[in-house]
Design a protein around this motif. Sequence first.
Motif, mmCIF file in Angstrom:
data_model
loop_
_atom_site.group_PDB
_atom_site.id
_atom_site.type_symbol
_atom_site.label_atom_id
_atom_site.label_comp_id
_atom_site.label_asym_id
_atom_site.label_seq_id
_atom_site.Cartn_x
_atom_site.Cartn_y
_atom_site.Cartn_z
ATOM 1 N N ILE A 100 -74.013 5.551 12.685
ATOM 2 C CA ILE A 100 -73.131 6.717 12.668
ATOM 3 C C ILE A 100 -73.714 7.760 11.720
ATOM 4 C CG2 ILE A 100 -70.779 7.540 12.310
ATOM 5 C CD1 ILE A 100 -69.780 4.727 12.635
ATOM 6 N N HIS A 101 -73.583 9.017 12.103
ATOM 7 C CA HIS A 101 -73.981 10.161 11.287
ATOM 8 C C HIS A 101 -73.164 10.128 9.991
ATOM 9 C CE1 HIS A 101 -74.355 14.305 9.945
ATOM 10 N NE2 HIS A 101 -75.139 14.632 10.950
ATOM 11 N N ALA A 102 -73.812 9.816 8.862
ATOM 12 C CA ALA A 102 -73.079 9.627 7.611
ATOM 13 C C ALA A 102 -72.628 10.938 6.986
ATOM 14 C CB ALA A 102 -73.930 8.837 6.622
ATOM 15 N N GLY A 103 -73.254 12.057 7.351
ATOM 16 C CA GLY A 103 -72.768 13.333 6.852
ATOM 17 C C GLY A 103 -71.323 13.569 7.260
ATOM 18 N N PHE A 104 -70.998 13.250 8.503
ATOM 19 C CA PHE A 104 -69.618 13.380 8.970
ATOM 20 C C PHE A 104 -68.720 12.349 8.301
ATOM 21 C CE2 PHE A 104 -71.772 14.768 13.156
ATOM 22 C CZ PHE A 104 -71.888 16.069 12.698
ATOM 23 N N MET A 105 -69.245 11.142 8.092
ATOM 24 C CA MET A 105 -68.452 10.092 7.460
ATOM 25 C C MET A 105 -68.093 10.465 6.026
ATOM 26 S SD MET A 105 -70.561 6.817 8.901
ATOM 27 C CE MET A 105 -69.512 5.572 8.174
ATOM 28 N N LYS A 106 -69.028 11.101 5.315
ATOM 29 C CA LYS A 106 -68.747 11.547 3.951
ATOM 30 C C LYS A 106 -67.590 12.545 3.944
ATOM 31 C CE LYS A 106 -73.632 11.117 2.576
ATOM 32 N NZ LYS A 106 -74.857 11.872 2.199
ATOM 33 N N ASN A 139 -64.345 15.245 -0.740
ATOM 34 C CA ASN A 139 -65.597 14.650 -0.287
ATOM 35 C C ASN A 139 -66.230 13.995 -1.506
ATOM 36 O OD1 ASN A 139 -68.432 14.278 0.302
ATOM 37 N ND2 ASN A 139 -68.235 15.714 2.006
ATOM 38 N N ASP A 140 -66.262 12.660 -1.525
ATOM 39 C CA ASP A 140 -66.695 11.920 -2.706
ATOM 40 C C ASP A 140 -68.167 12.158 -3.023
ATOM 41 O OD1 ASP A 140 -65.867 10.306 -4.798
ATOM 42 O OD2 ASP A 140 -66.530 8.451 -3.842
ATOM 43 N N PHE A 141 -68.962 12.471 -2.023
ATOM 44 C CA PHE A 141 -70.391 12.666 -2.233
ATOM 45 C C PHE A 141 -70.704 14.077 -2.725
ATOM 46 C CE2 PHE A 141 -70.250 8.881 0.205
ATOM 47 C CZ PHE A 141 -71.407 8.180 -0.073
ATOM 48 N N GLN A 142 -69.960 15.063 -2.246
ATOM 49 C CA GLN A 142 -70.155 16.429 -2.720
ATOM 50 C C GLN A 142 -69.368 16.706 -4.000
ATOM 51 O OE1 GLN A 142 -69.440 19.181 0.510
ATOM 52 N NE2 GLN A 142 -71.209 18.484 1.669
ATOM 53 N N GLY A 143 -68.440 15.804 -4.324
ATOM 54 C CA GLY A 143 -67.691 15.921 -5.567
ATOM 55 C C GLY A 143 -66.714 17.073 -5.611
ATOM 56 N N LYS A 144 -66.194 17.472 -4.438
ATOM 57 C CA LYS A 144 -65.217 18.554 -4.369
ATOM 58 C C LYS A 144 -64.497 18.499 -3.029
ATOM 59 C CE LYS A 144 -69.138 21.605 -3.392
ATOM 60 N NZ LYS A 144 -69.816 22.862 -3.781
ATOM 61 N N PRO A 145 -63.363 19.192 -2.903
ATOM 62 C CA PRO A 145 -62.599 19.159 -1.643
ATOM 63 C C PRO A 145 -63.209 20.104 -0.619
ATOM 64 C CG PRO A 145 -61.425 20.451 -3.272
ATOM 65 C CD PRO A 145 -62.633 19.899 -3.970
ATOM 66 N N THR A 146 -64.003 19.586 0.286
ATOM 67 C CA THR A 146 -64.713 20.423 1.266
ATOM 68 C C THR A 146 -64.253 20.175 2.700
ATOM 69 O OG1 THR A 146 -66.505 18.798 1.455
ATOM 70 C CG2 THR A 146 -66.751 20.518 -0.215
ATOM 71 N N THR A 147 -63.288 19.288 2.898
ATOM 72 C CA THR A 147 -62.786 18.976 4.245
ATOM 73 C C THR A 147 -61.377 19.528 4.381
ATOM 74 O OG1 THR A 147 -64.104 16.952 4.317
ATOM 75 C CG2 THR A 147 -62.284 17.122 5.880
ATOM 76 N N GLN A 148 -61.102 20.208 5.482
ATOM 77 C CA GLN A 148 -59.774 20.782 5.704
ATOM 78 C C GLN A 148 -59.142 20.179 6.962
ATOM 79 O OE1 GLN A 148 -62.584 22.858 5.292
ATOM 80 N NE2 GLN A 148 -62.169 23.040 3.100
ATOM 81 N N ALA A 149 -57.834 19.982 6.882
ATOM 82 C CA ALA A 149 -57.118 19.411 8.029
ATOM 83 C C ALA A 149 -55.646 19.774 7.948
ATOM 84 C CB ALA A 149 -57.287 17.894 8.073
ATOM 85 N N LEU A 150 -54.970 19.652 9.075
ATOM 86 C CA LEU A 150 -53.521 19.841 9.108
ATOM 87 C C LEU A 150 -52.883 18.734 9.928
ATOM 88 C CD1 LEU A 150 -52.364 20.962 12.088
ATOM 89 C CD2 LEU A 150 -53.468 23.060 11.340
ATOM 90 N N VAL A 151 -51.612 18.490 9.656
ATOM 91 C CA VAL A 151 -50.790 17.584 10.457
ATOM 92 C C VAL A 151 -49.514 18.331 10.792
ATOM 93 C CG1 VAL A 151 -49.629 15.352 10.596
ATOM 94 C CG2 VAL A 151 -51.702 15.586 9.192
ATOM 95 N N MET A 152 -49.166 18.401 12.078
ATOM 96 C CA MET A 152 -47.944 19.081 12.482
ATOM 97 C C MET A 152 -47.189 18.234 13.500
ATOM 98 S SD MET A 152 -49.425 22.122 14.930
ATOM 99 C CE MET A 152 -49.916 21.796 16.621
#
Length: 473
Positions: A240-246, A185-198
Motif C-alpha cells: 500500500i502507498h504509505a504516503g496515503f496511510m500516513k 499526521n504523525d509523520f509530518q508532525g502536524k494536522p495536514t488531513t481534513q475531513a467532515l462527517v455529516m
Amino acid sequence: MSYNSNSEDDPKYFASSYVMLRPHDQLRFWEVVKLVVSADLFRSNFVECPEATFVNFSRRRIILISLLAQKLLQLLAHPLQVLGHLLELALNLFSSHRTVFSLFLHLLRGKDVMPDPRSAEYLSITGHVDKRVQLDGTIKRHDNKYNAALSVMASKAVYENVACVESMVKNHWKMELVACGDFWNDFQGKPTTQALVMLDKSEEKETYVVAFRGTEPFDADAWNTDIDLSWCHLPGVGKIHAGFMKALGLQKSVMGWPKQIRRDESRPPEAYYAIKDILKQRLEANDKAKFLVTGHSLGGALAILFPAILSLHDETFLLDRLEGVYTFGQPRVGDNEFADYMDDQLRHHQIKYYRFVYGNDLVPRLPYDYKNLMFKHFGRCLHFDSSYECKMVEDEPNKNYFSPLAMIPMRIDAAWEIIRSFIIGFKHGSDYEEGWLMRICRIGGLIAPGLPNHLLQDYVNATRLGSLLSYLD
C-alpha cells in the motif's frame, strides 16, 4: 522505529516489508551518491527499511526523485502558502464586490473591504473554480444516482473552511454537520488531513457521509503526501502507498496500525481513529443507520483506505454498515495483492464501490508502475467522456497517461472542452455555466491535457448529467 517483527502475535507486528522515506532528515551530497551507487537501501540514512533491502537502479532513481521533490516542497512550503493565500484573498475580494468599480467605491467611502477567511462566504480556490453549493433538486433520495451526487458535493464542500462547510450542510442541504476539521499526521508532525462527517436524515433512513479532502493547489503538505513513494507490505493484504496511510492515521511512535491508540489531548486526533469512534457511537444508537465514504483526488485514496484498515482491524460492525464508497479522480493506492484483498472484502460485506474517472484525468492514471510495484485499481470504474456518457470499464482508457500515442487525442479533447465551456450553460441551464477561472484552466489543458479534467467541475457534472442509472444499484 521499526515496522518489522518476527511474530504475528507481537502487537508491534505490522509489515512484512516496507520502505519509508524520511525527507525531513538532512540530505547530504554523499548520501545521495550512496543511494545512486548502492543497491542496498538499508545503508541510506534517509530511507528506513529492513536490513538487506535491495532494489535496482530504476527504483532507486524514482526514490531519489521523490525525496528531492519532497525536500523542494518543504523549502517552498511557506512561499506557496503565502501565494495561495494571496490568490484566494484576491478571488474572494473581487467576488464579494463583483466589479473593480464597486471595490474602488467602497474604498473611497472608507468601508472595510477585506473578506474574512473564517466566514461562511469565503471560498477556497477550489470553491471559486466551481461555485455551486446546492444539491441537484431533480435528483431525489430514491434515485439510483443520489448517493453519487451527494458524495461529490460533500467531497467539494470539505475543501472549504468550517463556517462555509457548516453553511452548506445546514442551510443549503438541510443536514446535520457532525464533525469537520483538521486531523493529525504523525509523520509530518502536524494536522495536514481534513475531513467532515455529516448526517443525511429522512423519514426512511439515516445516512452518515464521511468525506476526505483532496490536494489543494498550494498545499505543500498534501503534495508531499501524494509524491511520498513510501510503501508497506501488510501480510495477507498487500503493498500500500504509505504516503496515503500516513495521512489517514499510520502511527510513527507506536509502530503501525494498532486497533486502539492512547489519545494525546494536546493535539488534534488522527483521522482514522477519530472518525471510526464517531461512526461507532452514532451507528450503535440507530441499528438502521448506514454510512458512505467519499473523497476527491487524495481524498479518494483515503476514502478507499478507510475500509481497508477497518478490515485489517476486523471492524465487522462498521463494515456491515458501510453502504458504499464513492471516489472521484482517485489515484492508485496498492498492488495486485491489495486489489484482490479489497475485492474480497467489498464483496463479503456487500459494500458498493464506485470509482469515477472523467476523461483524461491524470491522477487516476498515477502511479502506474514503480518497477515491479505495479499499483493497480480495482472495483467498478465509471469512465465519462467529454459528453458525460458513461461506460463501466475494468480500468480507464489509456491507463498510462504518458503514452505518446495519446498526446494528440488528449489535446483534441482539451480543445473541445474549451469550446464546450461557452455553450454548456445554454444547453443545460445556468447551473452549468463555467466561470473565467475554470476557462483559464481549460486553456491550460492544451499544454497539460488531463489536469483540468481532475477538477471537480466535471465530476459534479458527471453525477448530474451522466448516464448512470443502468450502472448504479
